[in-house]
Structures are given as C-alpha cells and as structure tokens.
Design a protein around this motif. Structure first.
Motif, PDB file in Angstrom:
ATOM      1  N   ILE A 186       0.827  -1.207   0.000  1.00  0.00           N
ATOM      2  CA  ILE A 186       0.000   0.000   0.000  1.00  0.00           C
ATOM      3  C   ILE A 186       0.861   1.256   0.000  1.00  0.00           C
ATOM      4  CG2 ILE A 186      -1.660   1.326   1.374  1.00  0.00           C
ATOM      5  CD1 ILE A 186      -2.811  -1.401   2.282  1.00  0.00           C
ATOM      6  N   ALA A 187       1.990   1.213   0.694  1.00  0.00           N
ATOM      7  CA  ALA A 187       2.890   2.366   0.724  1.00  0.00           C
ATOM      8  C   ALA A 187       3.414   2.682  -0.682  1.00  0.00           C
ATOM      9  CB  ALA A 187       4.058   2.095   1.670  1.00  0.00           C
ATOM     10  N   ALA A 188       3.903   1.651  -1.377  1.00  0.00           N
ATOM     11  CA  ALA A 188       4.430   1.849  -2.729  1.00  0.00           C
ATOM     12  C   ALA A 188       3.315   2.241  -3.697  1.00  0.00           C
ATOM     13  CB  ALA A 188       5.129   0.578  -3.209  1.00  0.00           C
ATOM     14  N   SER A 189       2.165   1.590  -3.559  1.00  0.00           N
ATOM     15  CA  SER A 189       1.034   1.869  -4.444  1.00  0.00           C
ATOM     16  C   SER A 189       0.547   3.302  -4.292  1.00  0.00           C
ATOM     17  CB  SER A 189      -0.101   0.884  -4.148  1.00  0.00           C
ATOM     18  OG  SER A 189      -1.205   1.118  -4.988  1.00  0.00           O
ATOM     19  N   THR A 190       0.479   3.782  -3.066  1.00  0.00           N
ATOM     20  CA  THR A 190       0.006   5.145  -2.816  1.00  0.00           C
ATOM     21  C   THR A 190       0.932   6.177  -3.433  1.00  0.00           C
ATOM     22  OG1 THR A 190      -1.030   4.448  -0.740  1.00  0.00           O
ATOM     23  CG2 THR A 190      -0.606   6.807  -1.015  1.00  0.00           C
ATOM     24  N   LEU A 191       2.233   5.981  -3.297  1.00  0.00           N
ATOM     25  CA  LEU A 191       3.187   6.922  -3.891  1.00  0.00           C
ATOM     26  C   LEU A 191       3.058   6.938  -5.410  1.00  0.00           C
ATOM     27  CD1 LEU A 191       6.397   6.295  -1.735  1.00  0.00           C
ATOM     28  CD2 LEU A 191       4.963   8.340  -1.770  1.00  0.00           C
ATOM     29  N   ALA A 192       2.860   5.768  -6.000  1.00  0.00           N
ATOM     30  CA  ALA A 192       2.717   5.699  -7.456  1.00  0.00           C
ATOM     31  C   ALA A 192       1.448   6.411  -7.919  1.00  0.00           C
ATOM     32  CB  ALA A 192       2.695   4.236  -7.901  1.00  0.00           C
ATOM     33  N   LYS A 193       0.369   6.237  -7.179  1.00  0.00           N
ATOM     34  CA  LYS A 193      -0.905   6.862  -7.557  1.00  0.00           C
ATOM     35  C   LYS A 193      -0.862   8.377  -7.396  1.00  0.00           C
ATOM     36  CE  LYS A 193      -3.309   2.635  -6.349  1.00  0.00           C
ATOM     37  NZ  LYS A 193      -3.996   1.886  -5.288  1.00  0.00           N
TER      38      LYS A 193
END
Length: 203
Positions: free
Chosen positions: A39-46
């Motif tokens: 979720i941490a990586a996904s949020t930064l990408a989004k």
C-alpha cells in the motif's frame, strides 16, 4: 447535459476501481505486514497520476475550444501525451535512482523494505494519466462508448490480479496489464462513436 451524467458516473466508477482493486485484493491475499508495504508503494505511485490529472482536466477545455472552432484536436492530444510522458519519465528516473530515500522520507525507516516495489508500482500506474487525457479527449467529442472499454479493462485488471498474485511485485505487473488494457480499450471503443454534431435549425 443530463444525458452525459451516466457516462461520467461510469467513468468515475472505473477510475475508483482501477485505483482500488490492487489494494483490496492484496489485503485479501497477503498478511498485514506485506500488505502495508504494498500500500505504501502503491500510494506513492498513484500520487503521480493525481498530480497530472489537473493538467488532463484542463486539457478538456482546450479540446472543447478547438472542437468549437473546428480545429484539429488530435494535435492537442499528442502534445498533451508528450508532456505527460516527459513528466512521468522525470519522476520515474527519480524513483529508479532514489527509491530508498523516497520511502524513508515519506514513510520512515520502518517501510524501507518497500523500496524495491516502487519502480514496478510507478510503471503500473503511469498509463492512468494517458487514459485520463484520452477520456477527456473523447468527452470533448461527445463520445460515450469509451466507458465500456474502461469497464472491460477494470474487469481484466481484476482477473489478472486474481490469476497472478504469487508475490507483491506480481500484483503490480498484473495491475499494469489491466491498466494498459484500459488504455487500449478506451482508445478503440472511443473511436466507435462518431462525433455528434448539434442539429441544424432551419428557419
């Protein structure tokens, strides 16, 4: 007009789906600690797409102005696409070179193990910015069929993650396949509509 509200609603639903499916399914398939890293990586990408979306929204007004003047809107589409590509390449270069620093600054040292997920996360969600630009292009031409392509792309994203979730990185690649499918299907189905011209009034 009121006629376009269902199209906009379905479009918004597809956007929410594309941005939520990966997180919801990872929470189902992986333990909380691993899901947190994802979720941490996904949020930064989004966040990249969120930064770019105001630009794609402004592009809608340019498309409409050009359409009203009967100018070639495809030129504006390609210019917008090149700008998004340049912007995302700069961000991607930063992610490739400084993944550890980005994670530590944004989430702290406890999430340092999420650094290897940043590059696949960014690659997975880069196409959403191009899809947003393309959707605004279709909307300026009063096309509606593109939302069916987006919807099918969301279904494919779900199926890809369902089939390929052996690791966190695999989920990102599965999401990437689904999101790229959305872009391709949006382009194809949008072209099925002809540009509807306003009715001619005869005196």
């Amino acid at each position: 007009s009121w006629k376009g509200i269902p199209t906009l609603f379905l479009y918004s639903l597809c956007v929410v789906s594309a941005f939520s499916l990966d997180v919801l399914m990872v929470k189902h398939y992986f333990p909380p600690a691993e899901a947190g890293l994802f979720i941490a990586a996904s949020t930064l990408a989004k966040m990249t797409a969120v930064i770019i979306w105001p630009i794609t929204t402004v592009a809608y007004s340019f498309f409409c102005d050009a359409e009203a003047k009967r100018e070639k809107t495809s030129t504006l589409l390609w210019r917008g696409g090149r700008f998004i590509l340049l912007f995302t390449l700069v961000l991607l270069a930063a992610v490739v070179m400084f993944p550890d620093s980005i994670i530590r600054i944004t989430y702290g040292a406890d999430f340092a193990t999420a650094a290897p997920l940043l590059v696949p996360a960014f690659l997975a969600f880069i196409p959403t910015s191009f899809t947003s630009l393309l959707c605004n292009y279709h909307l300026s031409k009063h096309r509606e069929s593109f939302v069916y392509g987006l919807s099918l792309g969301c279904v494919l994203q779900f199926l890809f993650i369902l089939c390929f979730h052996s690791s966190l990185i695999a989920v990102f690649w599965a999401s990437a396949l689904g999101i790229i499918s959305q872009l391709i299907l949006c382009a194809f189905t949008g072209l099925l509509d002809r540009h509807t011209q306003p009715p001619t009034i005869h005196n």
